[in-house]
Design a protein around this motif. Structure first.
Motif, PDB file in Angstrom:
ATOM      1  N   UNK A  13      10.934  31.265  47.225  1.00 13.49           N
ATOM      2  CA  UNK A  13      10.215  30.207  47.679  1.00 13.49           C
ATOM      3  C   UNK A  13       8.998  30.335  48.776  1.00 13.49           C
ATOM      4  N   UNK A  14       8.898  31.582  49.262  1.00 16.91           N
ATOM      5  CA  UNK A  14       7.698  31.946  50.134  1.00 16.91           C
ATOM      6  C   UNK A  14       6.894  32.967  49.819  1.00 16.91           C
ATOM      7  N   UNK A  15       7.403  34.236  49.258  1.00 20.86           N
ATOM      8  CA  UNK A  15       6.524  35.141  48.763  1.00 20.86           C
ATOM      9  C   UNK A  15       6.344  35.086  47.303  1.00 20.86           C
ATOM     10  N   UNK A  16       7.078  34.529  46.659  1.00 19.50           N
ATOM     11  CA  UNK A  16       6.998  34.390  45.009  1.00 19.50           C
ATOM     12  C   UNK A  16       7.498  35.630  44.400  1.00 19.50           C
ATOM     13  N   UNK A  17       8.255  36.650  45.097  1.00 22.47           N
ATOM     14  CA  UNK A  17       8.713  37.886  44.576  1.00 22.47           C
ATOM     15  C   UNK A  17       9.959  37.472  43.471  1.00 22.47           C
ATOM     16  N   UNK A  18      10.081  38.054  42.413  1.00 21.51           N
ATOM     17  CA  UNK A  18      11.088  37.640  41.508  1.00 21.51           C
ATOM     18  C   UNK A  18      12.288  38.453  42.105  1.00 21.51           C
ATOM     19  N   UNK A  19      13.420  37.807  42.153  1.00 21.15           N
ATOM     20  CA  UNK A  19      14.741  38.342  42.966  1.00 21.15           C
ATOM     21  C   UNK A  19      15.968  38.377  41.982  1.00 21.15           C
ATOM     22  N   UNK A  20      16.433  39.406  41.765  1.00 25.68           N
ATOM     23  CA  UNK A  20      17.725  39.460  40.640  1.00 25.68           C
ATOM     24  C   UNK A  20      18.958  38.906  41.277  1.00 25.68           C
ATOM     25  N   UNK A  21      19.796  38.757  40.580  1.00 28.93           N
ATOM     26  CA  UNK A  21      21.248  38.259  41.018  1.00 28.93           C
ATOM     27  C   UNK A  21      21.869  39.409  41.886  1.00 28.93           C
ATOM     28  N   UNK A  22      22.482  38.985  42.698  1.00 30.29           N
ATOM     29  CA  UNK A  22      23.254  40.079  43.483  1.00 30.29           C
ATOM     30  C   UNK A  22      24.600  40.752  42.859  1.00 30.29           C
ATOM     31  N   UNK A  23      24.605  41.952  42.900  1.00 30.76           N
ATOM     32  CA  UNK A  23      25.459  42.700  42.478  1.00 30.76           C
ATOM     33  C   UNK A  23      26.839  43.096  43.443  1.00 30.76           C
ATOM     34  N   UNK A  24      27.940  43.119  42.959  1.00 34.25           N
ATOM     35  CA  UNK A  24      29.063  43.408  43.928  1.00 34.25           C
ATOM     36  C   UNK A  24      29.833  42.484  44.083  1.00 34.25           C
ATOM     37  N   UNK A  25      30.044  41.449  43.479  1.00 33.98           N
ATOM     38  CA  UNK A  25      30.808  40.362  44.020  1.00 33.98           C
ATOM     39  C   UNK A  25      30.392  39.203  44.952  1.00 33.98           C
ATOM     40  N   UNK A  26      29.216  39.409  45.231  1.00 35.73           N
ATOM     41  CA  UNK A  26      28.507  38.376  46.137  1.00 35.73           C
ATOM     42  C   UNK A  26      27.805  37.633  45.363  1.00 35.73           C
ATOM     43  N   UNK A  27      26.880  36.732  46.091  1.00 31.43           N
ATOM     44  CA  UNK A  27      25.740  36.077  45.369  1.00 31.43           C
ATOM     45  C   UNK A  27      24.644  36.078  46.490  1.00 31.43           C
ATOM     46  N   UNK A  28      23.547  35.741  46.017  1.00 28.39           N
ATOM     47  CA  UNK A  28      22.162  36.047  46.983  1.00 28.39           C
ATOM     48  C   UNK A  28      21.748  34.764  47.153  1.00 28.39           C
ATOM     49  N   UNK A  29      21.183  34.429  48.395  1.00 28.68           N
ATOM     50  CA  UNK A  29      20.764  33.103  48.864  1.00 28.68           C
ATOM     51  C   UNK A  29      19.322  33.400  49.801  1.00 28.68           C
ATOM     52  N   UNK A  55      13.322  27.976  54.094  1.00 30.49           N
ATOM     53  CA  UNK A  55      14.227  28.199  55.391  1.00 30.49           C
ATOM     54  C   UNK A  55      13.700  29.593  55.794  1.00 30.49           C
ATOM     55  N   UNK A  56      12.920  29.555  57.117  1.00 33.22           N
ATOM     56  CA  UNK A  56      12.368  30.739  57.704  1.00 33.22           C
ATOM     57  C   UNK A  56      13.459  31.452  58.441  1.00 33.22           C
ATOM     58  N   UNK A  57      13.297  32.785  58.280  1.00 33.26           N
ATOM     59  CA  UNK A  57      14.258  33.686  58.802  1.00 33.26           C
ATOM     60  C   UNK A  57      13.975  33.830  60.523  1.00 33.26           C
ATOM     61  N   UNK A  58      14.912  33.154  61.317  1.00 37.13           N
ATOM     62  CA  UNK A  58      14.306  33.126  62.700  1.00 37.13           C
ATOM     63  C   UNK A  58      15.131  34.111  63.640  1.00 37.13           C
TER      64      UNK A  58
END
Length: 101
Positions: A13-29, A55-58
């Motif tokens: 939502x901020x930089x527009x980079x395409x993000x793949x799903x998280x591997x290894x049993x977790x999920x990416x947020x 949501x900005x990383x602070x």
């Protein structure tokens, strides 16, 4: 919605980079490059927020149970949230968040 259904790729939502799903049993947020997230939850995992703003990383926090956590603040409504770091997060950016301002 199951965690598996939540584990999908997305465009940041901020930089527009395409993000793949998280591997290894977790999920990416959040984006592993700029670390931004999107305001989608009222309570963790419920996807009930109507806001949808970036949501900005602070900052970074640490707990003995969950390890290192990113601190996010919604750029629209100010809601704050904590999310686990992902293995492929940009550690230079994470370190920047820990420096005094």
């Amino acid at each position: 919605m199951s965690r598996e259904a939540e584990n999908t790729g997305f465009d940041c939502v901020h930089c527009g980079h395409p993000i793949p799903k998280q591997l290894g049993g977790s999920y990416r947020n959040h984006c592993p490059r700029c670390l931004y997230s999107r305001h989608v939850d009222v309570s963790p995992g419920d996807r009930a927020a109507d806001c949808g703003a970036p949501m900005e990383p602070v900052g970074v926090d640490h707990t003995g149970k969950k390890g290192f956590l990113l601190l996010h603040r919604c750029t629209a409504c100010g809601q704050q949230d904590r999310n686990r770091l992902a293995p492929d997060d940009d550690m230079d950016r994470v370190i920047e968040l820990q420096r005094p301002r």
